[in-house]
Design a protein around this motif. Structure first.
Motif, PDB file in Angstrom:
ATOM      1  N   VAL A   9     -10.375  -4.501   2.673  1.00 56.96           N
ATOM      2  CA  VAL A   9     -10.073  -3.047   2.171  1.00 56.96           C
ATOM      3  C   VAL A   9     -11.427  -2.645   1.594  1.00 56.96           C
ATOM      4  O   VAL A   9     -11.486  -1.479   1.515  1.00 56.96           O
ATOM      5  N   ALA A  10     -12.390  -3.346   0.941  1.00 54.16           N
ATOM      6  CA  ALA A  10     -13.551  -2.896   0.145  1.00 54.16           C
ATOM      7  C   ALA A  10     -14.426  -2.476   1.354  1.00 54.16           C
ATOM      8  O   ALA A  10     -15.011  -1.352   1.237  1.00 54.16           O
ATOM      9  N   ILE A  33      -9.130   7.856   0.078  1.00 56.59           N
ATOM     10  CA  ILE A  33      -9.593   6.572   0.697  1.00 56.59           C
ATOM     11  C   ILE A  33      -8.175   5.863   0.787  1.00 56.59           C
ATOM     12  O   ILE A  33      -8.103   5.130   1.945  1.00 56.59           O
ATOM     13  N   ALA A  34      -7.342   5.826  -0.162  1.00 56.18           N
ATOM     14  CA  ALA A  34      -6.120   5.021   0.037  1.00 56.18           C
ATOM     15  C   ALA A  34      -5.317   5.353   0.951  1.00 56.18           C
ATOM     16  O   ALA A  34      -4.696   4.792   1.685  1.00 56.18           O
ATOM     17  N   THR A  35      -5.330   6.691   1.294  1.00 58.87           N
ATOM     18  CA  THR A  35      -4.500   7.141   2.498  1.00 58.87           C
ATOM     19  C   THR A  35      -4.977   6.572   3.770  1.00 58.87           C
ATOM     20  O   THR A  35      -4.004   6.118   4.556  1.00 58.87           O
ATOM     21  N   ASN A  40      -2.146   2.053  -2.546  1.00 61.06           N
ATOM     22  CA  ASN A  40      -2.115   2.834  -3.633  1.00 61.06           C
ATOM     23  C   ASN A  40      -3.464   3.106  -4.162  1.00 61.06           C
ATOM     24  O   ASN A  40      -4.279   2.339  -4.352  1.00 61.06           O
ATOM     25  N   PRO A  41      -3.729   4.436  -4.561  1.00 57.73           N
ATOM     26  CA  PRO A  41      -4.965   4.700  -5.111  1.00 57.73           C
ATOM     27  C   PRO A  41      -5.521   3.737  -6.249  1.00 57.73           C
ATOM     28  O   PRO A  41      -6.914   3.616  -6.419  1.00 57.73           O
ATOM     29  N   VAL A  42      -4.615   3.320  -7.214  1.00 60.10           N
ATOM     30  CA  VAL A  42      -5.046   2.374  -8.144  1.00 60.10           C
ATOM     31  C   VAL A  42      -5.737   1.029  -7.764  1.00 60.10           C
ATOM     32  O   VAL A  42      -6.736   0.770  -8.154  1.00 60.10           O
ATOM     33  N   VAL A  43      -5.127   0.723  -6.504  1.00 56.91           N
ATOM     34  CA  VAL A  43      -5.722  -0.285  -5.772  1.00 56.91           C
ATOM     35  C   VAL A  43      -7.165  -0.013  -5.392  1.00 56.91           C
ATOM     36  O   VAL A  43      -8.326  -0.942  -5.764  1.00 56.91           O
ATOM     37  N   ILE A  44      -7.422   1.208  -4.839  1.00 61.59           N
ATOM     38  CA  ILE A  44      -8.763   1.574  -4.233  1.00 61.59           C
ATOM     39  C   ILE A  44      -9.504   1.846  -5.527  1.00 61.59           C
ATOM     40  O   ILE A  44     -10.824   1.157  -5.638  1.00 61.59           O
ATOM     41  N   ARG A  46      -9.501   0.145  -8.494  1.00 67.56           N
ATOM     42  CA  ARG A  46     -10.028  -1.089  -9.220  1.00 67.56           C
ATOM     43  C   ARG A  46     -11.227  -1.640  -8.241  1.00 67.56           C
ATOM     44  O   ARG A  46     -12.001  -2.292  -8.581  1.00 67.56           O
ATOM     45  N   LEU A  47     -10.918  -1.518  -7.053  1.00 69.35           N
ATOM     46  CA  LEU A  47     -11.939  -2.210  -5.951  1.00 69.35           C
ATOM     47  C   LEU A  47     -13.207  -1.377  -6.034  1.00 69.35           C
ATOM     48  O   LEU A  47     -14.322  -2.132  -6.153  1.00 69.35           O
ATOM     49  N   LEU A  48     -13.209  -0.327  -5.978  1.00 70.72           N
ATOM     50  CA  LEU A  48     -14.390   0.570  -6.154  1.00 70.72           C
ATOM     51  C   LEU A  48     -15.139   0.403  -7.561  1.00 70.72           C
ATOM     52  O   LEU A  48     -16.274   0.429  -7.435  1.00 70.72           O
ATOM     53  N   ALA A  49     -14.411   0.218  -8.511  1.00 73.78           N
ATOM     54  CA  ALA A  49     -15.104  -0.272  -9.873  1.00 73.78           C
ATOM     55  C   ALA A  49     -16.036  -1.434  -9.622  1.00 73.78           C
ATOM     56  O   ALA A  49     -16.772  -1.362 -10.186  1.00 73.78           O
ATOM     57  N   GLN A  50     -15.388  -2.444  -9.044  1.00 74.43           N
ATOM     58  CA  GLN A  50     -16.263  -3.578  -8.753  1.00 74.43           C
ATOM     59  C   GLN A  50     -17.268  -3.251  -7.871  1.00 74.43           C
ATOM     60  O   GLN A  50     -18.199  -3.766  -8.080  1.00 74.43           O
TER      61      GLN A  50
END
Length: 143
Positions: A9-10, A33-35, A40-44, A46-50
């Motif tokens: 996903v990342a 990106i989530a589309t 879910n955009p929240v998943v994206i 959180r991953l992008l924050a990392q």
């Protein structure tokens, strides 16, 4: 136990951002990106924050908010992405110390540690060989 998809996903998100920027867009939103990822955009976010913490992506707030890459796709390896989203070891030993009086309990840690170290070294070598530019090239060739 299911397989972990965080690296996939990342890599998907970063490659999508890279292509989107090449097509003339400054920033990509987590919703866009989530589309593509179908999550879910929240998943994206959180991953992008990392990925931001690892120096692979950056974000803008306010008007024109969204995500950008901090370097070219050719300068980001799958190992970089893996280390950003899965910083720990691939395999763990027992959470509690096995019975040291048992021959298997006494020897299982050292025996498996040697194997696990070899597997992790091979994985890191393979991931370091592939950049996100390579991934995008293969995606576009298959399209």
């Amino acid at each position: 136990m299911g397989a972990n998809s965080r690296l996939t996903v990342a890599a998907h998100a970063l490659t999508w951002i890279g292509l989107y920027q090449r097509r003339g867009h400054e920033v990509a939103t987590s919703e866009q990106i989530a589309t593509s990822v179908n999550t879910n955009p929240v998943v994206i976010r959180r991953l992008l924050a990392q990925l931001r913490k690892a120096g692979l992506a950056d974000s803008r707030r306010g008007a024109g908010a969204g995500w950008t890459l901090t370097r070219e796709l050719s300068a980001i390896t799958l190992l970089d992405v893996h280390q950003a989203v899965e910083p720990g070891p691939l395999f763990a030993l027992h959470p509690a110390e096995p019975d040291p009086e048992c021959v298997v309990g006494h020897g299982i840690g050292p025996a498996l540690s040697a194997v696990y170290d070899g597997v992790e070294a091979a994985l890191r070598t393979e991931l370091a060989r592939t950049t996100l530019e390579d991934v995008l090239r293969d995606i576009l060739a298959a399209a």
